[in-house]
Scaffold this motif. Sequence first.
Motif, PDB file in Angstrom:
ATOM      1  N   ARG A 109       0.820  -1.210   0.000  1.00  0.00           N
ATOM      2  CA  ARG A 109       0.000   0.000   0.000  1.00  0.00           C
ATOM      3  C   ARG A 109       0.851   1.256   0.000  1.00  0.00           C
ATOM      4  N   GLU A 110       1.844   1.303   0.905  1.00  0.00           N
ATOM      5  CA  GLU A 110       2.658   2.502   1.019  1.00  0.00           C
ATOM      6  C   GLU A 110       3.502   2.743  -0.230  1.00  0.00           C
ATOM      7  N   ARG A 111       4.079   1.696  -0.769  1.00  0.00           N
ATOM      8  CA  ARG A 111       4.867   1.852  -2.005  1.00  0.00           C
ATOM      9  C   ARG A 111       4.004   2.365  -3.149  1.00  0.00           C
ATOM     10  N   ALA A 112       2.790   1.798  -3.281  1.00  0.00           N
ATOM     11  CA  ALA A 112       1.903   2.206  -4.368  1.00  0.00           C
ATOM     12  C   ALA A 112       1.453   3.649  -4.225  1.00  0.00           C
ATOM     13  N   LEU A 113       1.374   4.139  -2.975  1.00  0.00           N
ATOM     14  CA  LEU A 113       0.931   5.518  -2.724  1.00  0.00           C
ATOM     15  C   LEU A 113       2.110   6.464  -2.500  1.00  0.00           C
ATOM     16  N   ASP A 114       3.295   6.042  -2.914  1.00  0.00           N
ATOM     17  CA  ASP A 114       4.500   6.858  -2.751  1.00  0.00           C
ATOM     18  C   ASP A 114       4.693   7.271  -1.291  1.00  0.00           C
ATOM     19  N   TRP A 115       4.409   6.338  -0.387  1.00  0.00           N
ATOM     20  CA  TRP A 115       4.641   6.477   1.044  1.00  0.00           C
ATOM     21  C   TRP A 115       3.766   7.563   1.686  1.00  0.00           C
ATOM     22  N   GLN A 116       2.594   7.818   1.111  1.00  0.00           N
ATOM     23  CA  GLN A 116       1.714   8.847   1.656  1.00  0.00           C
ATOM     24  C   GLN A 116       0.491   8.285   2.373  1.00  0.00           C
ATOM     25  N   GLY A 117       0.285   6.966   2.332  1.00  0.00           N
ATOM     26  CA  GLY A 117      -0.907   6.391   2.928  1.00  0.00           C
ATOM     27  C   GLY A 117      -0.985   6.588   4.426  1.00  0.00           C
ATOM     28  N   ASN A 118       0.102   6.329   5.138  1.00  0.00           N
ATOM     29  CA  ASN A 118       0.102   6.501   6.593  1.00  0.00           C
ATOM     30  C   ASN A 118      -0.132   7.954   6.987  1.00  0.00           C
ATOM     31  N   LYS A 119       0.337   8.858   6.151  1.00  0.00           N
ATOM     32  CA  LYS A 119       0.240  10.284   6.482  1.00  0.00           C
ATOM     33  C   LYS A 119      -1.109  10.874   6.094  1.00  0.00           C
ATOM     34  N   ALA A 120      -1.530  10.621   4.856  1.00  0.00           N
ATOM     35  CA  ALA A 120      -2.719  11.293   4.328  1.00  0.00           C
ATOM     36  C   ALA A 120      -3.963  10.418   4.326  1.00  0.00           C
ATOM     37  N   GLY A 121      -3.804   9.135   4.555  1.00  0.00           N
ATOM     38  CA  GLY A 121      -4.951   8.244   4.492  1.00  0.00           C
ATOM     39  C   GLY A 121      -5.279   7.840   3.061  1.00  0.00           C
ATOM     40  N   LEU A 122      -6.346   7.060   2.917  1.00  0.00           N
ATOM     41  CA  LEU A 122      -6.699   6.520   1.596  1.00  0.00           C
ATOM     42  C   LEU A 122      -7.759   7.345   0.871  1.00  0.00           C
ATOM     43  N   SER A 123      -8.369   8.291   1.551  1.00  0.00           N
ATOM     44  CA  SER A 123      -9.412   9.096   0.926  1.00  0.00           C
ATOM     45  C   SER A 123      -8.844   9.892  -0.244  1.00  0.00           C
ATOM     46  N   GLY A 124      -9.538   9.821  -1.360  1.00  0.00           N
ATOM     47  CA  GLY A 124      -9.113  10.567  -2.541  1.00  0.00           C
ATOM     48  C   GLY A 124      -8.045   9.879  -3.364  1.00  0.00           C
ATOM     49  N   GLN A 125      -7.548   8.766  -2.907  1.00  0.00           N
ATOM     50  CA  GLN A 125      -6.530   8.018  -3.640  1.00  0.00           C
ATOM     51  C   GLN A 125      -7.196   7.067  -4.644  1.00  0.00           C
TER      52      GLN A 125
ATOM     53  N   GLY B  58      -7.182  -1.385   5.063  1.00  0.00           N
ATOM     54  CA  GLY B  58      -8.108  -0.388   4.549  1.00  0.00           C
ATOM     55  C   GLY B  58      -8.344  -0.439   3.055  1.00  0.00           C
ATOM     56  N   LEU B  59      -7.910  -1.528   2.394  1.00  0.00           N
ATOM     57  CA  LEU B  59      -8.059  -1.605   0.943  1.00  0.00           C
ATOM     58  C   LEU B  59      -9.445  -2.070   0.522  1.00  0.00           C
ATOM     59  N   GLY B  60     -10.069  -2.889   1.334  1.00  0.00           N
ATOM     60  CA  GLY B  60     -11.414  -3.349   1.013  1.00  0.00           C
ATOM     61  C   GLY B  60     -11.412  -4.650   0.231  1.00  0.00           C
ATOM     62  N   GLU B  61     -12.307  -5.560   0.618  1.00  0.00           N
ATOM     63  CA  GLU B  61     -12.383  -6.879   0.004  1.00  0.00           C
ATOM     64  C   GLU B  61     -12.572  -6.820  -1.503  1.00  0.00           C
ATOM     65  N   GLU B  62     -13.297  -5.817  -1.987  1.00  0.00           N
ATOM     66  CA  GLU B  62     -13.554  -5.723  -3.427  1.00  0.00           C
ATOM     67  C   GLU B  62     -12.278  -5.468  -4.227  1.00  0.00           C
ATOM     68  N   ASN B  63     -11.237  -5.042  -3.580  1.00  0.00           N
ATOM     69  CA  ASN B  63      -9.985  -4.751  -4.278  1.00  0.00           C
ATOM     70  C   ASN B  63      -8.962  -5.874  -4.160  1.00  0.00           C
ATOM     71  N   LEU B  64      -9.391  -7.010  -3.619  1.00  0.00           N
ATOM     72  CA  LEU B  64      -8.577  -8.219  -3.666  1.00  0.00           C
ATOM     73  C   LEU B  64      -9.043  -9.017  -4.869  1.00  0.00           C
ATOM     74  N   VAL B  65      -8.233  -9.038  -5.903  1.00  0.00           N
ATOM     75  CA  VAL B  65      -8.633  -9.610  -7.190  1.00  0.00           C
ATOM     76  C   VAL B  65      -8.215 -11.078  -7.242  1.00  0.00           C
ATOM     77  N   ARG B  66      -9.204 -11.967  -7.382  1.00  0.00           N
ATOM     78  CA  ARG B  66      -8.948 -13.413  -7.414  1.00  0.00           C
ATOM     79  C   ARG B  66      -8.655 -13.848  -8.849  1.00  0.00           C
ATOM     80  N   ILE B  67      -7.484 -14.414  -9.030  1.00  0.00           N
ATOM     81  CA  ILE B  67      -7.046 -14.861 -10.353  1.00  0.00           C
ATOM     82  C   ILE B  67      -7.361 -16.351 -10.498  1.00  0.00           C
ATOM     83  N   PRO B  68      -7.914 -16.775 -11.643  1.00  0.00           N
ATOM     84  CA  PRO B  68      -8.217 -18.205 -11.840  1.00  0.00           C
ATOM     85  C   PRO B  68      -6.960 -19.065 -11.735  1.00  0.00           C
ATOM     86  N   THR B  69      -7.173 -20.315 -11.375  1.00  0.00           N
ATOM     87  CA  THR B  69      -6.070 -21.273 -11.271  1.00  0.00           C
ATOM     88  C   THR B  69      -6.218 -22.354 -12.332  1.00  0.00           C
ATOM     89  N   HIS B  70      -5.125 -23.078 -12.557  1.00  0.00           N
ATOM     90  CA  HIS B  70      -5.176 -24.170 -13.528  1.00  0.00           C
ATOM     91  C   HIS B  70      -4.129 -25.219 -13.165  1.00  0.00           C
TER      92      HIS B  70
END
Length: 468
Positions: free
Chosen positions: A152-168, A191-203
């Motif tokens: 999360r922090e890497r993807a938000l350029d280390w701003q998540g802990n400081k600014a939160g996820l609102s508006g991102q 704080g990412l939310g279940e809907e943002n966990l993307v399930r990839i098919p298996t084989h």
Amino acid sequence: MNWEDFRQWGRRAADWAADYHAGLRNEPVRAQVAPGAVLSALPDAPPEGAEAMQAIFDDFEQTIMPGMTHWQHPRFFAYFPANAAPVSVLAEYFVSAIAAQCMLWQTSPAATELETRVCDWMRQAIGLPDGFTGVIQDSASSATLCAVLTMRERALDWQGNKAGLSGQPRLRVYCSAEVHTSVDRAIWIAGLGEENLVRIPTHGPTRAMDADALRAAIAADRAAGHQPAGIIACTGGTSAGASDDIAAVMDVAEAEGLYTHVDAAWAGSAMICPEFRSLWAGVERADSVVMNPHKWLGAQFDCTTHFLRNPDDLVRTLAIQPEYLKTHGADGIVNYSEWSVPLGRRFRALKLWFLIRAHGLDGLREMIRNHVTWAQGLAARLEATEGFEVVTQPMLSLFTFRHLATADLDAHNRDLLNRINDDGRIYLTQTRIDGDLVIRFQAGAFTATAEDVAMAYDVITELAAAGT
């Protein structure tokens, strides 16, 4: 109790523990009490005055022990093991007696420096290359949460802990449906939310994440304005041992610039045997890897080793340094509380140190190889027995099976499982494979023998025949 009383009761506790383990084979594996039986036997209110230790101990034996499932039983074939080798129990005894809070280097330098050393021993033992650094977490759930927070922090350029996820932008994490539910919980807590966990098919027979589908899902999310953050792969999934093609996952991750975490909580212990390392080929390219010595290796719960290719990212995500936690006058020290979510830390490294020294890697390898061989033999015997189907072939010492019947297969196998566990000689659990209920077997108890696994065959086939 004072320390002189402790001297007497400590000896008695050691004798009780040795007697308990010596008699485990004579006990039903799973607790045989009805729901509420223990609770109803306990007083509603706490005592106002001190009670005699003998009375407390008597209640422990008469009320508590009948309600305990025996995780150290040699015929515990359910879930994954939570082994406690005797030497590990002894180490925990010393840890409890010392009772140190090992959050910082200065609060117990030996605890920090031993953790550094035994984590590197484990890194070498499982074949991870130089450059990985380890830390001991309480469980794989915590290690996975640490990895998701770092994503999360890497993807938000280390701003998540400081600014939160609102508006991102919506952050997306990718995994298969075979990962442990601790991944879902980490996504919730981060704080990412279940809907943002993307399930990839298996084989395929290993039920591996489809790399092409992974690549397509990432592209679709980018096109939709979402922000891919990371990938969680697994080696030895809890349900049936599903194992991703780590090298293929890493190809996608590196092309997309995504952080990767490999959950090998159970199967990672088997990597002390070089012949099993093909199961996670490519793991050296991951950012984060977790395995639990408290499962298969015999280090008493809790003890999880979490390996990081770049620990600075984790520290940047988690470290908080108020003045009262600073160590002055010492450069180059490590404070492992900055590598984990809790500030407080137990002296977990001691039991891992005792364990590795007392058994040696060769002794631990022999145990794991035996478990794999015995489980494979049991699967072959069941497959050759009329009326049985092995649904997923052994992945190390884990496989699934079911008993065939003309009746509802799910109901029939659920009934068979309940009768097996009520019988008490062995303990198994269930899972679902492609929607069907199956019975799950894994060999991993520290004291299990070939005869214990052979008994599993006898119990399963005897009770299956009795129910038809």
